[in-house]
Write an enzyme that holds these catalytic residues in place. Structure first.
Site, PDB file in Angstrom:
ATOM      1  N   ASP A   1      52.942   6.500  47.825  1.00 39.38           N
ATOM      2  CA  ASP A   1      52.078   7.504  47.205  1.00 39.38           C
ATOM      3  C   ASP A   1      50.649   7.001  47.062  1.00 39.38           C
ATOM      4  O   ASP A   1      50.354   5.821  47.293  1.00 39.38           O
ATOM      5  CB  ASP A   1      52.619   7.877  45.821  1.00 39.38           C
ATOM      6  CG  ASP A   1      53.960   8.594  45.906  1.00 39.38           C
ATOM      7  OD1 ASP A   1      54.180   9.323  46.884  1.00 39.38           O
ATOM      8  OD2 ASP A   1      54.783   8.419  44.985  1.00 39.38           O
TER       9      ASP A   1
ATOM     10  N   TYR B   1      61.173  -3.050  46.393  1.00 37.28           N
ATOM     11  CA  TYR B   1      59.931  -2.711  45.710  1.00 37.28           C
ATOM     12  C   TYR B   1      59.756  -3.606  44.498  1.00 37.28           C
ATOM     13  O   TYR B   1      60.735  -3.986  43.844  1.00 37.28           O
ATOM     14  CB  TYR B   1      59.950  -1.248  45.240  1.00 37.28           C
ATOM     15  CG  TYR B   1      59.707  -0.223  46.319  1.00 37.28           C
ATOM     16  CD1 TYR B   1      58.426   0.272  46.562  1.00 37.28           C
ATOM     17  CD2 TYR B   1      60.757   0.258  47.101  1.00 37.28           C
ATOM     18  CE1 TYR B   1      58.204   1.221  47.545  1.00 37.28           C
ATOM     19  CE2 TYR B   1      60.532   1.207  48.089  1.00 37.28           C
ATOM     20  CZ  TYR B   1      59.261   1.684  48.308  1.00 37.28           C
ATOM     21  OH  TYR B   1      59.044   2.621  49.289  1.00 37.28           O
TER      22      TYR B   1
END
Length: 256
Positions: free
Chosen positions: A56, A114
């Site tokens: 994002d 992540y």
């Protein structure tokens, strides 16, 4: 003749609207900049790229895997040099190798890792801006680590994603989840901070940032471990925490 390459790309996502190309008027994207560099190097607009995931706006990557298809045969090491000579300084290709047409970075990924980096300091330090999120509250790390254990396994993450991209289902499997502590070290520029580390077979849109928000609320005592457990299912419940800010999130690696 179209040639295919597998790239590993690092980027600081602060200036970008995310990985995926957007309409020209929307603003800069990482994929858009990579495509422009590939077009310059190959001297052709016949360029196609596919990333392993859509980070994002404001999110960073240490190991975004990209399949690049261009009408140019070139030694992969030379391709790295040529691309980096045409990319902005906050995007770098760190590795390239020959690929085949059948490779798909999304479909063939076995797992993704992540990291979400954050501090709990009352004062935001100057060098952490854009790189480490700040959540200035007293946190119970033991409870937060218990929350991480609850997340491990196969769950329905209906309550931990933002709608947008169509997906077949909301079930994902988390293989590893933990909170690490990072000391300041001798360098002293970055403050001591925490890393929410998570490895899974895939992630929904903003899923990691919503999980971080819920774990933060557990650390503050605003929600219970039982509430987190109950939310891991297809029944919609009230959101358990905020969407953590994008600057703390890093796509670290994709395993094949």
């Amino acid at each position: 003749m179209i040639q295919h390459y597998r790239l590993i790309v690092q980027y600081k996502g602060t200036r970008y609207l995310g990985w995926q190309v957007q309409p020209v008027s929307a603003g800069l994207t990482v994929q858009g900049e990579v495509n422009k560099a590939l077009a310059t190097v190959s001297k052709s607009d016949d360029v196609k790229t596919l990333g392993s995931g859509r980070t994002d706006a404001g999110v960073h990557a240490l190991g975004q895997v990209v399949k690049a298809s261009i009408p140019l045969t070139i030694d992969p090491a030379n391709l790295v040099k040529a691309l980096n000579g045409n990319l902005p300084e906050d995007i770098r290709v760190i590795h390239a190798e020959n690929s085949d047409e059948e490779f798909f970075p999304t479909v063939h990924a076995v797992s993704k890792e992540y990291h979400y980096r954050f501090t709990a300091q009352k004062m935001v330090m100057p060098f952490q801006l854009d790189l480490i999120a700040n959540y200035p509250f007293d946190l119970d790390l033991d409870k937060m680590r218990e929350a991480c254990k609850i997340l491990i396994g196969r769950h329905d993450f209906t309550n931990f994603y933002c709608e947008g991209t169509e997906v077949a289902h909301n079930v994902r499997e988390i293989y590893e989840c933990e909170i690490l502590e990072v000391s300041q070290g001798d360098w002293g520029m970055l403050p001591p901070h925490y890393v929410f580390r998570i490895v899974g077979n895939g992630f929904l849109k903003q899923m990691v940032r919503l999980l971080v928000g819920a774990v933060w609320n557990i650390g503050r005592g605003k929600i219970s471990l039982e509430q987190l457990q109950s939310a891991l299912g297809p029944t919609k419940v009230q959101r358990l925490g905020p969407v953590a800010p994008p600057e703390g999130l890093y796509m670290v690696r994709v395993n094949y």
